[in-house]
Design a protein around this motif. Structure first.
Motif, mmCIF file in Angstrom:
data_model
loop_
_atom_site.group_PDB
_atom_site.id
_atom_site.type_symbol
_atom_site.label_atom_id
_atom_site.label_comp_id
_atom_site.label_asym_id
_atom_site.label_seq_id
_atom_site.Cartn_x
_atom_site.Cartn_y
_atom_site.Cartn_z
ATOM 1 N N GLU A 28 -3.589 -1.897 -2.806
ATOM 2 C CA GLU A 28 -2.155 -2.143 -2.698
ATOM 3 C C GLU A 28 -1.827 -3.610 -2.938
ATOM 4 O O GLU A 28 -0.812 -3.934 -3.568
ATOM 5 C CB GLU A 28 -1.650 -1.710 -1.309
ATOM 6 C CG GLU A 28 -1.602 -0.217 -1.104
ATOM 7 C CD GLU A 28 -0.688 0.480 -2.100
ATOM 8 O OE1 GLU A 28 0.437 -0.016 -2.330
ATOM 9 O OE2 GLU A 28 -1.099 1.504 -2.669
ATOM 10 N N PHE A 29 -2.671 -4.531 -2.454
ATOM 11 C CA PHE A 29 -2.427 -5.951 -2.675
ATOM 12 C C PHE A 29 -2.559 -6.298 -4.160
ATOM 13 O O PHE A 29 -1.715 -7.008 -4.727
ATOM 14 C CB PHE A 29 -3.403 -6.789 -1.849
ATOM 15 C CG PHE A 29 -3.218 -8.275 -2.022
ATOM 16 C CD1 PHE A 29 -2.107 -8.912 -1.492
ATOM 17 C CD2 PHE A 29 -4.142 -9.026 -2.723
ATOM 18 C CE1 PHE A 29 -1.926 -10.277 -1.653
ATOM 19 C CE2 PHE A 29 -3.983 -10.390 -2.889
ATOM 20 C CZ PHE A 29 -2.864 -11.020 -2.353
ATOM 21 N N CYS A 30 -3.608 -5.794 -4.805
ATOM 22 C CA CYS A 30 -3.791 -6.027 -6.245
ATOM 23 C C CYS A 30 -2.656 -5.399 -7.045
ATOM 24 O O CYS A 30 -2.195 -5.972 -8.046
ATOM 25 C CB CYS A 30 -5.136 -5.462 -6.711
ATOM 26 S SG CYS A 30 -6.590 -6.297 -6.027
ATOM 27 N N LYS A 31 -2.188 -4.237 -6.595
ATOM 28 C CA LYS A 31 -1.075 -3.568 -7.275
ATOM 29 C C LYS A 31 0.188 -4.408 -7.179
ATOM 30 O O LYS A 31 0.930 -4.544 -8.181
ATOM 31 C CB LYS A 31 -0.852 -2.193 -6.645
ATOM 32 C CG LYS A 31 0.314 -1.422 -7.252
ATOM 33 C CD LYS A 31 0.479 -0.087 -6.552
ATOM 34 C CE LYS A 31 1.721 0.646 -7.057
ATOM 35 N NZ LYS A 31 1.909 1.947 -6.345
ATOM 36 N N ARG A 32 0.462 -5.004 -6.015
ATOM 37 C CA ARG A 32 1.650 -5.847 -5.867
ATOM 38 C C ARG A 32 1.572 -7.067 -6.777
ATOM 39 O O ARG A 32 2.584 -7.485 -7.353
ATOM 40 C CB ARG A 32 1.819 -6.274 -4.404
ATOM 41 C CG ARG A 32 2.288 -5.167 -3.488
ATOM 42 C CD ARG A 32 2.861 -5.717 -2.195
ATOM 43 N NE ARG A 32 1.878 -6.499 -1.462
ATOM 44 C CZ ARG A 32 1.091 -6.024 -0.500
ATOM 45 N NH1 ARG A 32 1.167 -4.731 -0.188
ATOM 46 N NH2 ARG A 32 0.240 -6.793 0.133
ATOM 47 N N ILE A 33 0.375 -7.649 -6.909
ATOM 48 C CA ILE A 33 0.206 -8.795 -7.805
ATOM 49 C C ILE A 33 0.535 -8.395 -9.246
ATOM 50 O O ILE A 33 1.233 -9.127 -9.969
ATOM 51 C CB ILE A 33 -1.226 -9.355 -7.709
ATOM 52 C CG1 ILE A 33 -1.465 -9.968 -6.329
ATOM 53 C CG2 ILE A 33 -1.472 -10.404 -8.791
ATOM 54 C CD1 ILE A 33 -2.877 -10.478 -6.118
ATOM 55 N N CYS A 34 0.054 -7.232 -9.673
ATOM 56 C CA CYS A 34 0.316 -6.762 -11.036
ATOM 57 C C CYS A 34 1.796 -6.446 -11.236
ATOM 58 O O CYS A 34 2.365 -6.751 -12.293
ATOM 59 C CB CYS A 34 -0.536 -5.539 -11.335
ATOM 60 S SG CYS A 34 -2.310 -5.868 -11.430
ATOM 61 N N LEU A 35 2.421 -5.813 -10.237
ATOM 62 C CA LEU A 35 3.840 -5.500 -10.353
ATOM 63 C C LEU A 35 4.681 -6.769 -10.404
ATOM 64 O O LEU A 35 5.688 -6.843 -11.129
ATOM 65 C CB LEU A 35 4.284 -4.630 -9.171
ATOM 66 C CG LEU A 35 3.752 -3.204 -9.136
ATOM 67 C CD1 LEU A 35 4.213 -2.487 -7.873
ATOM 68 C CD2 LEU A 35 4.187 -2.428 -10.376
ATOM 69 N N TYR A 36 4.277 -7.794 -9.645
ATOM 70 C CA TYR A 36 4.977 -9.082 -9.681
ATOM 71 C C TYR A 36 4.789 -9.746 -11.043
ATOM 72 O O TYR A 36 5.742 -10.293 -11.622
ATOM 73 C CB TYR A 36 4.442 -9.983 -8.569
ATOM 74 C CG TYR A 36 4.966 -11.402 -8.633
ATOM 75 C CD1 TYR A 36 6.296 -11.701 -8.331
ATOM 76 C CD2 TYR A 36 4.115 -12.453 -9.005
ATOM 77 C CE1 TYR A 36 6.768 -12.998 -8.394
ATOM 78 C CE2 TYR A 36 4.579 -13.752 -9.069
ATOM 79 C CZ TYR A 36 5.898 -14.018 -8.771
ATOM 80 O OH TYR A 36 6.372 -15.309 -8.844
ATOM 81 N N GLN A 37 3.570 -9.674 -11.560
ATOM 82 C CA GLN A 37 3.297 -10.244 -12.874
ATOM 83 C C GLN A 37 4.080 -9.529 -13.966
ATOM 84 O O GLN A 37 4.546 -10.157 -14.930
ATOM 85 C CB GLN A 37 1.798 -10.170 -13.169
ATOM 86 C CG GLN A 37 1.376 -10.856 -14.460
ATOM 87 C CD GLN A 37 -0.118 -10.735 -14.702
ATOM 88 O OE1 GLN A 37 -0.760 -9.791 -14.234
ATOM 89 N NE2 GLN A 37 -0.673 -11.688 -15.426
ATOM 90 N N ASN A 38 4.253 -8.212 -13.811
ATOM 91 C CA ASN A 38 4.997 -7.434 -14.799
ATOM 92 C C ASN A 38 6.508 -7.576 -14.648
ATOM 93 O O ASN A 38 7.260 -7.160 -15.541
ATOM 94 C CB ASN A 38 4.612 -5.958 -14.707
ATOM 95 C CG ASN A 38 3.173 -5.710 -15.133
ATOM 96 O OD1 ASN A 38 2.534 -6.577 -15.725
ATOM 97 N ND2 ASN A 38 2.658 -4.535 -14.812
#
Length: 341
Positions: free
Chosen positions: A288-298
């Motif tokens: 979930e933490f890695c997913k939030r980083i990717c969603l923020y980057q996107n």
């Protein structure tokens, strides 16, 4: 009925990266329990230690603290190819089992996941065998100096087929695994006294842990025989530390029951069950933490520390579409796959 869905706001490489990092961290933190389970299954610690704690202390004193992470390197390395193969196979099986309305039955969904897991396990099976060999060897007097050395040594001494010794148990173990998954899934509403679509995050986490406990307990005898077959080698000291002599998979079952009783097939189950909660807890939180980083980057959320959506951003757009839209607002040009008149 259940519909197969995924977060389209992540690219395929981002999903694979998130899953790989989450799996590597959860494997590393629970590696000592995995080591205790494998050693108990093989029987390498017989007469010396009983239980996960005793086995861990025995290994620590004999080989040092680093020995508690034996085989973890190859276990982490195999995550990425294993996840890639499993994801590709799962998509194929879901398409195969999905009806014309885009729905898939409960049994078909479970079967798709089980078959995909079986395909990925078979494809990366040599790395699992090497992990077992690295775990059972003594770090102070190693037979294998590393992953590549283990692969080449086993291939030269025992032949290519030795790298797939015990692979049939993976196929057989998928049957009780699938049955256990379906058993848990079919009774979730009775357990929580409510519909599945209203389960909280904590309830879903408990469901995963419960399913893992049931499926692993049911398929554990097959895993025990597989570990013994993987570890056994006439080229290793004490034949790899295996505590029974056998001529094949069926004979291995027979010899375990004859010498240790029926419960001998579940040696190491305690350590295996103890790692379920920390394993999935670390995996879910890291993913979930890695997913939030990717969603923020996107560009879908305002911060990687929360799921607060970015104002004015259509969450249904895929990453490539969102990037093109942003580029359009900056440059005034938008790439189109369709020809214009």
């Amino acid at each position: 009925m259940a519909t197969w869905r995924r977060d389209s706001r992540l690219t395929s490489s981002q999903r694979l990266l998130c899953a790989g990092l989450a799996g590597a961290l959860s494997l590393s933190l629970t590696a000592p329990l995995e080591l205790a389970a494998v050693l108990a299954q093989v029987g390498a610690m017989r007469g010396h230690a009983r239980g996960p704690r005793a086995i861990g202390l025995q290994v620590w004193r004999a080989e040092g603290p680093r020995a508690l992470w034996k085989g973890n390197g190859v276990a982490c390395l195999r995550l990425f190819p294993c996840s890639a193969v499993q994801l590709a196979a799962y998509r194929k099986f879901v398409i195969l089992f999905t009806d014309d309305l885009g729905h898939i039955s409960q049994w078909s969904s479970v079967m798709a996941g089980s078959l995909a897991g079986m395909v990925s396990t078979i494809a990366t099976y040599p790395t699992d065998l090497i992990k077992t060999r690295l775990i059972v060897q003594n770090m102070l007097e190693p037979s294998y100096k590393g992953i590549l050395h283990a692969f080449s040594t086993i291939y030269q001494q025992e032949g290519f087929l030795a790298l797939y010794r015990g692979v049939s148990l993976t196929v057989l173990g998928a049957l009780p695994f699938s049955a256990g998954s379906l058993l848990v899934y079919m009774n979730l509403e009775k357990i929580w006294n409510g519909p599945r679509d209203r389960f909280s995050l904590l309830q879903n986490f408990a469901n995963v842990c419960l399913a893992a406990a049931v499926t692993q307990t049911l398929s554990f005898p097959f895993d025990t025989v597989k570990r013994k077959m993987q570890a056994h080698s006439p080229y290793l000291p004490h034949c790899g530390g295996v505590d029974v002599h056998f001529s094949g998979a069926v004979d291995c079952f027979r010899q375990i029951i004859k010498t240790q009783g029926m419960l001998g097939l579940w040696n190491g189950l305690t350590a295996n069950l103890l790692k379920i909660v920390p394993y999935f807890g670390v995996m879910f939180s890291t993913f979930e933490f890695c997913k939030r980083i990717c969603l923020y980057q996107n560009g879908y959320i305002v911060s990687p520390l929360s799921y607060k959506l970015t104002p004015g951003v259509d969450q249904s757009l895929q990453p490539q579409e969102l990037r093109e839209l942003k580029k359009f607002f900056k440059t005034g040009t938008l790439k189109s796959k369709k020809p214009t008149l």
